[in-house]
Design an enzyme around this catalytic site. Structure first.
Site, PDB file in Angstrom:
ATOM      1  CG  ASN A 115      28.077 -29.116 102.077  1.00  0.00           C
ATOM      2  OD1 ASN A 115      28.265 -29.350 103.278  1.00  0.00           O
ATOM      3  ND2 ASN A 115      28.040 -30.076 101.158  1.00  0.00           N
ATOM      4  CG  PHE A 119      27.657 -34.153 110.243  1.00  0.00           C
ATOM      5  CD1 PHE A 119      27.426 -34.250 108.883  1.00  0.00           C
ATOM      6  CD2 PHE A 119      28.427 -35.145 110.853  1.00  0.00           C
ATOM      7  CE1 PHE A 119      27.969 -35.292 108.132  1.00  0.00           C
ATOM      8  CE2 PHE A 119      28.968 -36.186 110.126  1.00  0.00           C
ATOM      9  CZ  PHE A 119      28.746 -36.252 108.767  1.00  0.00           C
ATOM     10  CB  SER A 182      30.747 -35.703 105.857  1.00  0.00           C
ATOM     11  OG  SER A 182      30.932 -34.304 105.969  1.00  0.00           O
ATOM     12  CG  ASN A 184      32.235 -30.335 104.996  1.00  0.00           C
ATOM     13  OD1 ASN A 184      33.219 -29.809 104.482  1.00  0.00           O
ATOM     14  ND2 ASN A 184      31.134 -30.628 104.313  1.00  0.00           N
ATOM     15  CB  THR A 185      32.959 -34.504 110.485  1.00  0.00           C
ATOM     16  OG1 THR A 185      31.672 -33.897 110.435  1.00  0.00           O
ATOM     17  CG2 THR A 185      33.224 -34.992 111.903  1.00  0.00           C
ATOM     18  CE  LYS A 220      26.437 -39.797 100.681  1.00  0.00           C
ATOM     19  NZ  LYS A 220      25.393 -38.786 100.873  1.00  0.00           N
ATOM     20  CG  ASN A 249      29.333 -37.544 101.307  1.00  0.00           C
ATOM     21  OD1 ASN A 249      28.978 -36.389 101.054  1.00  0.00           O
ATOM     22  ND2 ASN A 249      29.122 -38.105 102.478  1.00  0.00           N
TER      23      ASN A 249
HETATM   24  C1  FMN Z   1      24.327 -28.774 101.095  1.00  0.00           C
HETATM   25  C2  FMN Z   1      24.625 -30.240 101.151  1.00  0.00           C
HETATM   26  C3  FMN Z   1      24.618 -30.906 102.370  1.00  0.00           C
HETATM   27  C4  FMN Z   1      24.904 -32.268 102.428  1.00  0.00           C
HETATM   28  N1  FMN Z   1      24.849 -32.901 103.631  1.00  0.00           N
HETATM   29  C5  FMN Z   1      25.071 -34.231 103.675  1.00  0.00           C
HETATM   30  C6  FMN Z   1      24.955 -34.937 104.895  1.00  0.00           C
HETATM   31  O1  FMN Z   1      24.603 -34.373 105.937  1.00  0.00           O
HETATM   32  N2  FMN Z   1      25.219 -36.266 104.905  1.00  0.00           N
HETATM   33  C7  FMN Z   1      25.582 -36.948 103.769  1.00  0.00           C
HETATM   34  O2  FMN Z   1      25.816 -38.148 103.812  1.00  0.00           O
HETATM   35  N3  FMN Z   1      25.653 -36.304 102.579  1.00  0.00           N
HETATM   36  C8  FMN Z   1      25.413 -34.990 102.513  1.00  0.00           C
HETATM   37  N4  FMN Z   1      25.486 -34.344 101.308  1.00  0.00           N
HETATM   38  C9  FMN Z   1      25.898 -35.111 100.109  1.00  0.00           C
HETATM   39  C10 FMN Z   1      24.708 -35.595  99.288  1.00  0.00           C
HETATM   40  O3  FMN Z   1      23.928 -36.499 100.009  1.00  0.00           O
HETATM   41  C11 FMN Z   1      25.199 -36.267  97.989  1.00  0.00           C
HETATM   42  O4  FMN Z   1      25.956 -37.404  98.340  1.00  0.00           O
HETATM   43  C12 FMN Z   1      26.047 -35.357  97.129  1.00  0.00           C
HETATM   44  O5  FMN Z   1      25.613 -34.026  97.207  1.00  0.00           O
HETATM   45  C13 FMN Z   1      26.044 -35.772  95.655  1.00  0.00           C
HETATM   46  O6  FMN Z   1      24.742 -35.709  95.138  1.00  0.00           O
HETATM   47  P1  FMN Z   1      24.187 -34.463  94.275  1.00  0.00           P
HETATM   48  O7  FMN Z   1      25.231 -34.168  93.226  1.00  0.00           O
HETATM   49  O8  FMN Z   1      22.903 -34.954  93.688  1.00  0.00           O
HETATM   50  O9  FMN Z   1      24.002 -33.349  95.211  1.00  0.00           O
HETATM   51  C14 FMN Z   1      25.208 -32.972 101.225  1.00  0.00           C
HETATM   52  C15 FMN Z   1      25.194 -32.301 100.003  1.00  0.00           C
HETATM   53  C16 FMN Z   1      24.908 -30.951  99.941  1.00  0.00           C
HETATM   54  C17 FMN Z   1      24.888 -30.262  98.609  1.00  0.00           C
END
Ligand code: FMN
Length: 365
Positions: A115, A119, A182, A184-185, A220, A249
């Site tokens: 992704n 935000f 993140s 993406n910012t 984080k 993350n």
């Molecule tokens: C579509 C998507 C959006 C995410 N948005 C955020 C976010 O807004 N803030 C954040 O701290 N992590 C975000 N994450 C990261 C997740 O919180 C997590 O740290 C990461 O995906 C690893 O966990 P997973 O393998 O179980 O998905 C996002 C992950 C995905 C897949």
């Protein structure tokens, strides 16, 4: 009922959702979580699953990771499917649309997602309204709030964005997560530099200190920090008085985690699990039991969750696995955790935290 939902998800719902653009599927999933909450009374968790980091009781250690419910739309649903807590957000001070589409992709052959949402957020006033409605409903589930700055906030005002979010939303949260990881910012991850993290955290923690009772403030981290930087970050956050760390993350790595794709952004899911576990173990090795850790990354099973807990995580989160495995996953993980505790002769999750001796040498490259 549980078996019925499981079969329905795998035979009917997932094939349908996977035909849709991932963001549409995501919106539909959030919409479906609400009626699910009406259908299902949340099960009461056995006491062995409870864990009490920061003196706050979580009825079980499995939580929803940030990003799934950015605008606090489906909390009753997360409780209904058995999560012990949900980390909501990332919430930004002002509403913002995020990056242009397309910005979310599935990699089913890797059980992963990429992704670069950037935000998208309804902003903190909308979040405050939803949180106060929720508090009036008296839900049991613990709530974490993940906070981030607006995209166009100049660097010198990033700390005040976070501080404003803590002041406005902190009173409605059980814990607070400062997201500096993140991908993406633009520029956000640079705040993880140990020299910048301490001054960033000072005004944030000064704001958090005003909250009664105290709300733990966590940072984080990205999985892409190398071992020496992670070591300095651990030192910096301990010295600054940060209450906990969330590891980790999404990653910008590809080949290093065995994935080939042309999509740019943060990679999540199964390829991240080994890295997340190594990172949790390394943080535990560096900080002892002083700083509770939330482990997150590629948790698809009870074994994955238990691996993070034994490495040192007090709580575990997941997001991507929910997309691939459906809502029955949370119950399966909790049942599996009880079996694993029994297998190892442990009477509670609390006993399992950090039970695997931290590696002498870092597994992180
Ligand atoms: C579509 C998507 C959006 C995410 N948005 C955020 C976010 O807004 N803030 C954040 O701290 N992590 C975000 N994450 C990261 C997740 O919180 C997590 O740290 C990461 O995906 C690893 O966990 P997973 O393998 O179980 O998905 C996002 C992950 C995905 C897949």
């Amino acid at each position: 009922m549980a078996a019925l939902i499981e079969t329905f998800y795998h035979r009917v719902l997932r094939p349908l959702l996977f035909q849709l653009d991932p963001e549409r599927a995501h919106r539909l999933t959030l919409a479906m979580m609400r009626p699910l909450a009406l259908l299902r009374e949340p099960a009461v968790d056995p006491p062995a699953l409870a864990t009490t980091p920061w003196g706050i009781r979580f009825s079980n250690p499995i939580g929803l990771a940030a990003g799934m419910d950015k605008d606090i739309r489906a909390v009753a649903g997360w409780q209904a499917i058995g999560f012990g807590f949900a980390e909501l957000g990332t919430v930004t001070p002002l509403a913002q649309p995020g990056n242009p589409r397309p910005r979310l992709w599935r990699l089913p052959e890797h059980r992963a997602l990429v992704n670069r949402l950037g935000f998208p957020s309804a902003g903190m006033e909308a979040a405050a309204r939803r949180l106060s409605q929720l508090r009036r409903r008296g839900l049991r589930i613990r709530l974490g709030l993940n906070l981030g700055p607006n995209k166009d906030t100049p660097q010198e005002r990033v700390a005040s964005d976070y501080a404003a979010l803590v002041a406005r939303l902190g009173p409605m949260a059980d814990f607070i997560v400062i997201n500096v990881s993140s991908p993406n910012t633009p520029g956000l991850r640079d705040w993880q530099s140990p020299a910048r993290l301490a001054p960033l955290m000072r005004p944030i923690l000064a704001e958090a200190i005003k909250l009664t009772p105290h709300r733990p403030v966590l940072v984080k981290l990205a999985p892409d920090l190398d071992a020496p930087v992670l070591a300095s970050v651990c030192e910096a956050v301990s010295a600054a008085g940060v209450d906990g760390l969330v590891a980790c993350n999404t990653t910008t790595a590809r080949e290093a985690v065995g994935v080939r794709t042309e999509y740019e952004g943060g990679l999540s899911g199964a390829p991240l699990n080994r890295r997340a576990r190594a990172m949790v173990a390394e943080i535990r090795r560096r900080t002892g039991a002083k700083i509770p850790i939330i482990g997150v990354g590629g948790v698809f099973s009870a074994e994955d969750a238990y691996g993070l807990i034994c490495a040192g995580a007090s709580l575990v989160e997941l997001y991507t696995a929910l997309v691939y495995e459906g809502p029955g996953l949370v119950r399966r993980i909790k049942e599996g955790l009880l079996e694993l505790l029994q297998r190892d002769g442990l009477s509670s999750i609390a006993e399992a935290i950090g039970a695997a001796a931290p590696a002498k040498e870092s597994e992180l490259s």
